[in-house]
Design an enzyme around this catalytic site. Structure first.
Site, PDB file in Angstrom:
ATOM      1  N   LYS A  35      67.516  43.667  13.985  1.00 15.38           N
ATOM      2  CA  LYS A  35      68.341  42.644  13.324  1.00 15.38           C
ATOM      3  C   LYS A  35      67.428  41.650  12.620  1.00 15.38           C
ATOM      4  O   LYS A  35      66.212  41.626  12.851  1.00 15.38           O
ATOM      5  CB  LYS A  35      69.283  41.981  14.309  1.00 15.38           C
ATOM      6  CG  LYS A  35      68.667  41.209  15.437  1.00 15.38           C
ATOM      7  CD  LYS A  35      69.729  40.939  16.494  1.00 15.38           C
ATOM      8  CE  LYS A  35      69.152  40.239  17.694  1.00 15.38           C
ATOM      9  NZ  LYS A  35      69.344  38.822  17.725  1.00 15.38           N
ATOM     10  N   TYR A 261      55.075  13.276   0.060  1.00 12.66           N
ATOM     11  CA  TYR A 261      56.201  12.339   0.088  1.00 12.66           C
ATOM     12  C   TYR A 261      55.978  11.246   1.120  1.00 12.66           C
ATOM     13  O   TYR A 261      55.601  11.516   2.262  1.00 12.66           O
ATOM     14  CB  TYR A 261      57.494  13.076   0.452  1.00 12.66           C
ATOM     15  CG  TYR A 261      58.067  13.891  -0.692  1.00 12.66           C
ATOM     16  CD1 TYR A 261      58.463  13.267  -1.879  1.00 12.66           C
ATOM     17  CD2 TYR A 261      58.218  15.260  -0.579  1.00 12.66           C
ATOM     18  CE1 TYR A 261      58.997  14.016  -2.920  1.00 12.66           C
ATOM     19  CE2 TYR A 261      58.749  16.010  -1.612  1.00 12.66           C
ATOM     20  CZ  TYR A 261      59.143  15.374  -2.791  1.00 12.66           C
ATOM     21  OH  TYR A 261      59.667  16.107  -3.820  1.00 12.66           O
TER      22      TYR A 261
HETATM   23  C1  LIG Z   1      72.073  40.979  22.118  1.00 14.43           C
HETATM   24  C2  LIG Z   1      70.591  41.006  21.955  1.00 14.43           C
HETATM   25  N1  LIG Z   1      69.907  42.040  22.463  1.00 14.43           N
HETATM   26  C3  LIG Z   1      68.566  42.124  22.353  1.00 14.43           C
HETATM   27  C4  LIG Z   1      67.851  41.153  21.685  1.00 14.43           C
HETATM   28  C5  LIG Z   1      66.356  41.280  21.583  1.00 14.43           C
HETATM   29  O1  LIG Z   1      65.698  40.227  22.236  1.00 14.43           O
HETATM   30  P1  LIG Z   1      64.121  40.168  22.306  1.00 14.43           P
HETATM   31  O2  LIG Z   1      63.641  39.959  20.916  1.00 14.43           O
HETATM   32  O3  LIG Z   1      63.858  38.968  23.157  1.00 14.43           O
HETATM   33  O4  LIG Z   1      63.637  41.442  22.886  1.00 14.43           O
HETATM   34  C6  LIG Z   1      68.519  40.056  21.159  1.00 14.43           C
HETATM   35  C7  LIG Z   1      67.757  39.018  20.462  1.00 14.43           C
HETATM   36  O5  LIG Z   1      68.117  37.974  20.067  1.00 14.43           O
HETATM   37  C8  LIG Z   1      69.936  39.984  21.296  1.00 14.43           C
HETATM   38  O6  LIG Z   1      70.632  38.963  20.798  1.00 14.43           O
END
Ligand SMILES: Cc1ncc(COP(=O)(O)O)c(C=O)c1O
Length: 369
Positions: A35, A261
């Site tokens: 993601k 700034y």
């Molecule tokens: C539902 C879910 N699963 C897995 C992960 C992966 O987490 P990590 O990057 O800590 O392994 C995330 C990360 O935000 C998540 O939201």
């Protein structure tokens, strides 16, 4: 000319993947979390390379991400951990993209849409065991899940959850969630009279909750080389992403010269100020004003003055020899020096995840390795 660019060493990512797979030792599947454009690394290239090295499940947050990723990892399954709309049912089935169901209303709507198209939709049930975000809460699950299991057009294949807190100092914090997960997984398996593909652990739980591995772990940050903490020696994952640019102006200034700034920084001695074409628009957080460091000519140089939208200023010291066109490392290594996302995160009160995912997706990604 690119103002700044991101270099991703896919060879390092593959090494991280191998280290993680070796530690898992076949106990559970490793699902790379892609993601947020693979935490800024580029979901397509990371996915493709991970698939070549044995990954056949991937995780995204949104359907759009999964659809963009699918052609790069054809043959693999993609799990969407966000809420997909019922209108997507035909696409999901056609593309082998697995949604989670998060509430009875959501499940009923997906079931109806699947039925209308004569389809049976594979899904994973998302349990809210204590995160308070997505999924059936443990308070309602006993009553609601039997009804959800009876929906004829949903093919419940898996069950998942997410830990709110995994604290190495206090391993018991994860225990109530683990307990609830076990309970509702068993309830679902009894109702459906089948074994389900169960997953709850992400990176921290993978390291600190050995009982929480089940059938798969969803690994993000460790794959990208961060978050091993006390396990760094036995699990020497390394960051794969570097962020670079070049100096666009150097000026030699006298003492007491104001920079940026509201003149939040003034030189204490004659010095060279280098200007770099990158700012918070590119994802270099404004919180790094007067805090961050960059690398130029193999030395750490402090960011001085406020980070502005498109430019930052760096104190290179007197007679620095820094010239227009010199390479600047914002995240990465140069000579013997290093600046990584966790250092920047510490300086601005955030986590490496935010530093990485804030790097603007439109910046050029160059792949090595
Ligand atoms: C539902 C879910 N699963 C897995 C992960 C992966 O987490 P990590 O990057 O800590 O392994 C995330 C990360 O935000 C998540 O939201």
């Amino acid at each position: 000319m690119n103002h700044s660019w991101v270099e991703v060493d896919l060879g390092v990512l593959v090494e991280n993947l191998r280290l993680l797979q070796a530690r898992l030792g076949g106990q559970a599947a490793l699902m790379p979390v892609l993601k947020a454009n693979a935490y800024g690394h580029g979901a397509l290239d990371v996915g493709r390379r991970a698939q070549e090295h044995g990954s056949n499940w991937f995780v995204t947050a949104h359907l759009q991400e999964a659809l963009g990723l699918k052609p790069a990892v054809d043959g693999a399954r993609i799990l969407v951990m966000g809420v997909v709309p019922p209108s997507a049912v035909e696409t999901l089935v056609a593309q082998d993209i697995i949604p989670i169901i998060t509430s009875e209303e959501h499940a009923v709507a997906l079931n109806a849409e699947a039925g209308a198209h004569g389809l049976k939709l594979p899904v994973h049930v998302k349990l809210d065991t204590g995160m308070g975000r997505l999924g059936f809460t443990w308070l309602e699950a006993d009553a609601v899940l039997p009804r959800v299991c009876a929906l004829p057009n949903l093919d419940i294949q898996g069950v998942c959850s997410h830990f709110a807190a995994v604290d190495p100092e206090d391993p018991e914090r994860a225990a109530p969630q683990l307990e609830r997960f076990r309970h509702f997984r068993a309830l679902l398996e009894r109702q459906l009279d089948r074994r389900l593909f169960a997953h709850i652990a992400s990176s921290r739980a993978f390291l600190h909750v050995p009982d929480g591995l089940f059938d798969a772990v969803r690994i993000g940050i460790l794959l990208y080389g961060y978050g091993a903490g006390a396990f760094q020696r036995e699990l020497p994952v390394r960051p794969a992403l570097q962020w670079k640019t070049r100096v666009i102006q150097v000026k030699s200034v006298p003492a007491d010269f104001p920079v940026g700034y509201y003149s939040t920084w003034r030189s204490s001695q004659p010095t060279d100020i280098a200007t770099i074409a990158l700012g918070y628009d590119d994802g270099y957080l404004r919180a790094l004003s007067n805090k961050g460091h960059v690398l130029i000519r193999g030395a750490r140089r402090p960011v001085v003055g406020r980070v502005s939208m498109n430019w930052i200023t760096v104190d290179c010291g007197p007679e620095s020899g820094v010239r227009v066109g010199d390479e600047v490392v914002l995240i990465g290594r140069q000579g013997g020096e290093e600046v990584w996302a966790d250092e920047l995160a510490g300086q601005c009160g955030t986590i490496a995840y935010e530093i990485l995912t804030c790097i603007h997706p439109h910046l050029e990604r160059r792949y090595l390795g």
